[in-house]
Scaffold this active site. Sequence first.
Site, mmCIF file in Angstrom:
data_model
loop_
_atom_site.group_PDB
_atom_site.id
_atom_site.type_symbol
_atom_site.label_atom_id
_atom_site.label_comp_id
_atom_site.label_asym_id
_atom_site.label_seq_id
_atom_site.Cartn_x
_atom_site.Cartn_y
_atom_site.Cartn_z
ATOM 1 N N HIS A 68 0.842 -1.201 0.000
ATOM 2 C CA HIS A 68 0.000 0.000 0.000
ATOM 3 C C HIS A 68 0.885 1.262 0.000
ATOM 4 O O HIS A 68 0.706 2.161 -0.819
ATOM 5 C CB HIS A 68 -0.917 -0.040 1.228
ATOM 6 C CG HIS A 68 -1.787 1.166 1.404
ATOM 7 N ND1 HIS A 68 -3.133 1.148 1.165
ATOM 8 C CD2 HIS A 68 -1.499 2.425 1.808
ATOM 9 C CE1 HIS A 68 -3.644 2.346 1.405
ATOM 10 N NE2 HIS A 68 -2.667 3.146 1.797
ATOM 11 N N GLU A 69 1.863 1.278 0.904
ATOM 12 C CA GLU A 69 2.742 2.456 1.006
ATOM 13 C C GLU A 69 3.654 2.563 -0.219
ATOM 14 O O GLU A 69 3.975 3.666 -0.652
ATOM 15 C CB GLU A 69 3.584 2.397 2.288
ATOM 16 C CG GLU A 69 2.773 2.359 3.580
ATOM 17 C CD GLU A 69 1.790 3.505 3.717
ATOM 18 O OE1 GLU A 69 2.057 4.599 3.179
ATOM 19 O OE2 GLU A 69 0.741 3.302 4.345
ATOM 20 N N HIS A 72 1.934 4.430 -2.922
ATOM 21 C CA HIS A 72 2.028 5.880 -2.687
ATOM 22 C C HIS A 72 3.408 6.391 -3.098
ATOM 23 O O HIS A 72 3.540 7.406 -3.785
ATOM 24 C CB HIS A 72 1.870 6.189 -1.192
ATOM 25 C CG HIS A 72 0.480 6.053 -0.650
ATOM 26 N ND1 HIS A 72 -0.619 6.611 -1.252
ATOM 27 C CD2 HIS A 72 0.013 5.454 0.477
ATOM 28 C CE1 HIS A 72 -1.694 6.350 -0.525
ATOM 29 N NE2 HIS A 72 -1.336 5.634 0.528
HETATM 30 ZN ZN LIG Z 1 -2.519 5.186 2.170
#
Ligand SMILES: [Zn+2]
Length: 400
Positions: A68-69, A72
């Site tokens: 998830h990170e 980003h």
């Molecule tokens: Zn996030």
Amino acid sequence: VFFRPIPLFALFGFQVRLDASWFLLAVLVVWSLATGLFPQRLPGLEPAVYWWMGVLGLIGLAASIVLHELAHALVARRHGMPIRGITLFIFGGVAEMQDEATSPRAEFLMAVAGPLMSFAVAGLMWLLAGAGLPETVALVAGYLALINLVLAVFNLVPAFPLDGGRMLRAALWGWTGDLVRSTRVASAIGSGFGVLLIVLGVVAVVGGDFVAGMWWFLIGLFVRAAAAGALEGVAVREAFAGRPVSDFMRRDPIAADADATVAELVSEYVFRHYLKSFPVVDRGRLVGCVGVEDVRKVEEARRPLVRVREVMEPCDAERTVAPETDAAAALRQMQRTGRTRLIVVRTGELVGVVSLSDLLSYLSMARDLGMRPPPPPASREEAPAPWGRGHASADGRGWR
Ligand SMILES: [Zn+2]
């Protein structure tokens, strides 16, 4: 983030770190999976099997958060926003941005990338759970599908600092062009959402679910604090209003002479000015930087014999700043590096020093007056700087 995070490995050039607080999450997750969820869903196995499944679930959870990170971080890097690394901590993970987003579009894309990745991982795990693997593995995959779905949906709540809040802020920012007002709206929702989580937490504790209740309670506190911090960050940026470092620096900084001895450095500079580091000049040119840590390398008896130029080090990018750099960026550089003074350099020439205390006292003045005061009279040789490019806030209510 309570302690210095432990570096684990690098992924696509991003350092992945583990904050000590994450171990608490790890223990809670393994324990609740091995003694709660898994035995309920698949009864009759040996306890050791449940514990191994719990560990597998934990590893999958960690990988899900890192993915998830990572989403980003990759999008941020693509849009020219450097990311220092990915840190796992008690409430999940964080991709540490070095700077504010460069544009509304970039911020929106960066924010949406994380939940999209979590949806994708959820789909993949859901497929895996139905792929005819052993029941134990399928159950862990099912758990990971669910947790990634929760991760995506929870993060889409439009409450800053959650991803949805960032998306909302970016949309408002793109629409109105006003970053501060957009942040105010998204943070207010973030703050309200934090209160909601705190209330839900208390209700759960009263209802007997102590662990989950405390969990929501703490996440609520965290979300509220982060929302306030984000507002503070843009308020700082607004207060400096794009003013350059040269408005705040002290000209004629205290600089050590390259030919002075280390003993003189200690007596004439360190103990006279109570500063830990100094720029070193040789006939007006900046030739290096010297600090207390360099002094310590020389035995006391030899200090009258060794010259500053022999122990000094090159002034690295961490401790220097250009006069035209945005003052808010200089403040972030100080926060990031832990240095309280930055040397202002223009093409190798020492032009001044900007200190944390000067920047902070400017900010507190701006806050107390509820308006934007002129820059401090940093220089006595030069005429006071004009009011700069900003304007006094019209509503007179200040920054908060
Ligand atoms: Zn996030």
